[in-house]
Design a protein around this motif. Sequence first.
Motif, PDB file in Angstrom:
ATOM      1  N   ILE A 113      42.997  44.637  49.667  1.00 44.25           N
ATOM      2  CA  ILE A 113      41.582  44.852  49.347  1.00 44.25           C
ATOM      3  C   ILE A 113      40.929  43.501  49.063  1.00 44.25           C
ATOM      4  CG2 ILE A 113      40.029  45.821  47.567  1.00 44.25           C
ATOM      5  CD1 ILE A 113      42.076  48.163  47.324  1.00 44.25           C
ATOM      6  N   LEU A 114      41.731  42.620  48.465  1.00 46.11           N
ATOM      7  CA  LEU A 114      41.242  41.308  48.042  1.00 46.11           C
ATOM      8  C   LEU A 114      42.159  40.241  48.643  1.00 46.11           C
ATOM      9  CD1 LEU A 114      39.053  40.610  45.895  1.00 46.11           C
ATOM     10  CD2 LEU A 114      40.896  40.508  44.206  1.00 46.11           C
TER      11      LEU A 114
ATOM     12  N   PHE B 239      54.062  42.364  54.518  1.00 44.17           N
ATOM     13  CA  PHE B 239      54.474  43.753  54.650  1.00 44.17           C
ATOM     14  C   PHE B 239      55.445  43.811  55.817  1.00 44.17           C
ATOM     15  CE2 PHE B 239      53.592  48.007  56.634  1.00 44.17           C
ATOM     16  CZ  PHE B 239      54.246  48.756  55.654  1.00 44.17           C
ATOM     17  N   ARG B 240      56.653  44.289  55.543  1.00 49.58           N
ATOM     18  CA  ARG B 240      57.735  44.305  56.535  1.00 49.58           C
ATOM     19  C   ARG B 240      57.882  42.947  57.234  1.00 49.58           C
ATOM     20  NH1 ARG B 240      56.591  50.452  58.573  1.00 49.58           N
ATOM     21  NH2 ARG B 240      58.141  51.391  57.219  1.00 49.58           N
ATOM     22  N   GLY B 241      57.768  41.901  56.440  1.00 45.88           N
ATOM     23  CA  GLY B 241      57.993  40.545  56.936  1.00 45.88           C
ATOM     24  C   GLY B 241      56.780  39.852  57.520  1.00 45.88           C
ATOM     25  N   ASP B 242      55.709  40.626  57.816  1.00 43.64           N
ATOM     26  CA  ASP B 242      54.526  40.011  58.427  1.00 43.64           C
ATOM     27  C   ASP B 242      53.450  39.745  57.373  1.00 43.64           C
ATOM     28  OD1 ASP B 242      55.581  40.147  60.988  1.00 43.64           O
ATOM     29  OD2 ASP B 242      54.876  42.221  61.236  1.00 43.64           O
ATOM     30  N   ARG B 243      52.869  38.567  57.479  1.00 46.69           N
ATOM     31  CA  ARG B 243      51.800  38.248  56.529  1.00 46.69           C
ATOM     32  C   ARG B 243      50.614  39.168  56.724  1.00 46.69           C
ATOM     33  NH1 ARG B 243      50.591  32.065  55.087  1.00 46.69           N
ATOM     34  NH2 ARG B 243      49.058  33.059  53.752  1.00 46.69           N
ATOM     35  N   ILE B 244      50.069  39.649  55.614  1.00 48.17           N
ATOM     36  CA  ILE B 244      48.860  40.480  55.715  1.00 48.17           C
ATOM     37  C   ILE B 244      47.671  39.831  55.004  1.00 48.17           C
ATOM     38  CG2 ILE B 244      50.084  42.666  56.027  1.00 48.17           C
ATOM     39  CD1 ILE B 244      49.454  43.318  53.071  1.00 48.17           C
ATOM     40  N   ASP B 245      47.963  38.893  54.086  1.00 49.42           N
ATOM     41  CA  ASP B 245      46.861  38.343  53.287  1.00 49.42           C
ATOM     42  C   ASP B 245      45.892  37.510  54.109  1.00 49.42           C
ATOM     43  OD1 ASP B 245      47.741  35.219  52.688  1.00 49.42           O
ATOM     44  OD2 ASP B 245      49.403  36.575  53.044  1.00 49.42           O
ATOM     45  N   ASP B 246      46.374  36.949  55.233  1.00 51.57           N
ATOM     46  CA  ASP B 246      45.494  36.089  56.028  1.00 51.57           C
ATOM     47  C   ASP B 246      44.989  36.795  57.294  1.00 51.57           C
ATOM     48  OD1 ASP B 246      47.823  36.214  57.449  1.00 51.57           O
ATOM     49  OD2 ASP B 246      48.071  34.052  57.717  1.00 51.57           O
ATOM     50  N   THR B 247      45.152  38.134  57.329  1.00 49.29           N
ATOM     51  CA  THR B 247      44.670  38.863  58.512  1.00 49.29           C
ATOM     52  C   THR B 247      43.213  39.285  58.293  1.00 49.29           C
ATOM     53  OG1 THR B 247      45.500  40.926  57.597  1.00 49.29           O
ATOM     54  CG2 THR B 247      46.960  39.761  59.122  1.00 49.29           C
ATOM     55  N   ALA B 248      42.552  39.656  59.389  1.00 47.97           N
ATOM     56  CA  ALA B 248      41.133  40.044  59.295  1.00 47.97           C
ATOM     57  C   ALA B 248      41.013  41.401  58.609  1.00 47.97           C
ATOM     58  CB  ALA B 248      40.540  40.112  60.700  1.00 47.97           C
TER      59      ALA B 248
ATOM     60  N   TYR C 188      41.998  44.754  60.242  1.00 46.94           N
ATOM     61  CA  TYR C 188      43.444  44.991  60.319  1.00 46.94           C
ATOM     62  C   TYR C 188      43.944  45.530  58.978  1.00 46.94           C
ATOM     63  CZ  TYR C 188      48.450  44.223  60.629  1.00 46.94           C
ATOM     64  OH  TYR C 188      49.808  44.402  60.608  1.00 46.94           O
ATOM     65  N   ARG C 189      43.444  44.922  57.892  1.00 51.70           N
ATOM     66  CA  ARG C 189      43.900  45.358  56.561  1.00 51.70           C
ATOM     67  C   ARG C 189      43.380  46.763  56.241  1.00 51.70           C
ATOM     68  NH1 ARG C 189      41.749  41.490  52.818  1.00 51.70           N
ATOM     69  NH2 ARG C 189      40.790  40.259  54.442  1.00 51.70           N
ATOM     70  N   SER C 190      42.175  47.089  56.700  1.00 57.41           N
ATOM     71  CA  SER C 190      41.639  48.461  56.490  1.00 57.41           C
ATOM     72  C   SER C 190      42.507  49.471  57.225  1.00 57.41           C
ATOM     73  CB  SER C 190      40.227  48.627  57.050  1.00 57.41           C
ATOM     74  OG  SER C 190      39.388  47.745  56.485  1.00 57.41           O
ATOM     75  N   GLU C 191      42.876  49.099  58.432  1.00 51.19           N
ATOM     76  CA  GLU C 191      43.715  49.981  59.250  1.00 51.19           C
ATOM     77  C   GLU C 191      45.070  50.212  58.566  1.00 51.19           C
ATOM     78  OE1 GLU C 191      43.130  51.597  61.926  1.00 51.19           O
ATOM     79  OE2 GLU C 191      45.071  51.960  62.881  1.00 51.19           O
ATOM     80  N   LEU C 192      45.598  49.137  58.002  1.00 52.33           N
ATOM     81  CA  LEU C 192      46.866  49.225  57.277  1.00 52.33           C
ATOM     82  C   LEU C 192      46.714  50.184  56.082  1.00 52.33           C
ATOM     83  CD1 LEU C 192      49.572  47.736  57.628  1.00 52.33           C
ATOM     84  CD2 LEU C 192      48.749  46.026  56.007  1.00 52.33           C
ATOM     85  N   ARG C 193      45.595  50.072  55.382  1.00 46.11           N
ATOM     86  CA  ARG C 193      45.372  50.947  54.219  1.00 46.11           C
ATOM     87  C   ARG C 193      45.200  52.395  54.659  1.00 46.11           C
ATOM     88  NH1 ARG C 193      42.405  46.633  52.455  1.00 46.11           N
ATOM     89  NH2 ARG C 193      40.424  47.577  52.984  1.00 46.11           N
ATOM     90  N   ARG C 194      44.643  52.592  55.851  1.00 51.67           N
ATOM     91  CA  ARG C 194      44.440  53.955  56.339  1.00 51.67           C
ATOM     92  C   ARG C 194      45.743  54.579  56.854  1.00 51.67           C
ATOM     93  NH1 ARG C 194      43.308  56.289  60.528  1.00 51.67           N
ATOM     94  NH2 ARG C 194      43.161  54.479  61.890  1.00 51.67           N
ATOM     95  N   THR C 195      46.642  53.747  57.372  1.00 51.21           N
ATOM     96  CA  THR C 195      47.811  54.315  58.039  1.00 51.21           C
ATOM     97  C   THR C 195      49.128  54.129  57.278  1.00 51.21           C
ATOM     98  OG1 THR C 195      48.077  52.262  59.292  1.00 51.21           O
ATOM     99  CG2 THR C 195      46.833  54.026  60.352  1.00 51.21           C
TER     100      THR C 195
END
Length: 231
Positions: free
Chosen positions: A53-54, A63-72, A75-82
């Motif tokens: 979110i932040l 998450f599962r080895g892939d960085r999520i903090d520097d993604t657009a 992508y992060r909204s989609e991750l939160r939805r799925t």
Amino acid sequence: MSPLLTARDLTKTYGVQPALRGVDLDLHEGEIVAVRGRSGCGKSTLLHCLSGILAPDSGEVRFRGDRIDDTAEPYRSELRRTRFGVLLQHGHLISELTSAENVALPLMLGGGSRRAAMAAAATWLARLGVAEAAEQVPGRLSGGQSQRVALARAMVTQPVVLFADEPTGALDSLAGELVMKLLSRVAREQGTAVVVVTHDATVAAYADRELVLRDGEVDPTGLGVAIGVPA
Ligand SMILES: Nc1ncnc2c1ncn2[C@@H]1O[C@H](COP(=O)(O)OP(=O)(O)OP(=O)(O)O)[C@@H](O)[C@H]1O
């Protein structure tokens, strides 16, 4: 087994106010971690950074080895939805929709048919002991019922990680304990990992372990939650 979600050296400052200072966390599959500490120690900020979110100022979240903090953000909204589920203190159900429609919504937003989504919603409401609330709008529910409906909505997509921010904070102790009991039961049945922010030792007792924050840092002594210890 490698961790599902990792945070390394997270920092976040609001203006001049440091909220997180070098926080590390490993969350494993199916594990329940309680984040505790005094008011203002950075618990919600950590939850928001972990769930995307932040964005932290520095450090990384994987998450599962892939960085999520520097993604657009999309992508992060989609991750939160799925992949992630979120449960907040007041549930935040949509007041115009019935409980069943609230629970079905994440599935319909993901492209599922209304019929299948409503069937899944009915199953989850029954599982959480609030089948009778299915046709009610949120305004007619008790606090405990609302939180169970909100938990059904957070779990209906079968998230890999559930983020819960003071999920029992607005409830009396009996209703709070019931919500925590159900949350830990369904999370364990589904193999969902949980990060739960709480002030409450009773809630933390449902976790496998605690992460105690003190002034934005992990407190290795865990004393940051003890009464009488200066923050
Ligand atoms: N949007 C913001 N703007 C400025 N300061 C903020 C913001 N959000 C949080 N803070 C500050 O950052 C620090 C950490 O806040 P945070 O909400 O993460 O703590 P917390 O442990 O969750 O608190 P509580 O238990 O009271 O909810 C606090 O000093 C808070 O006042």
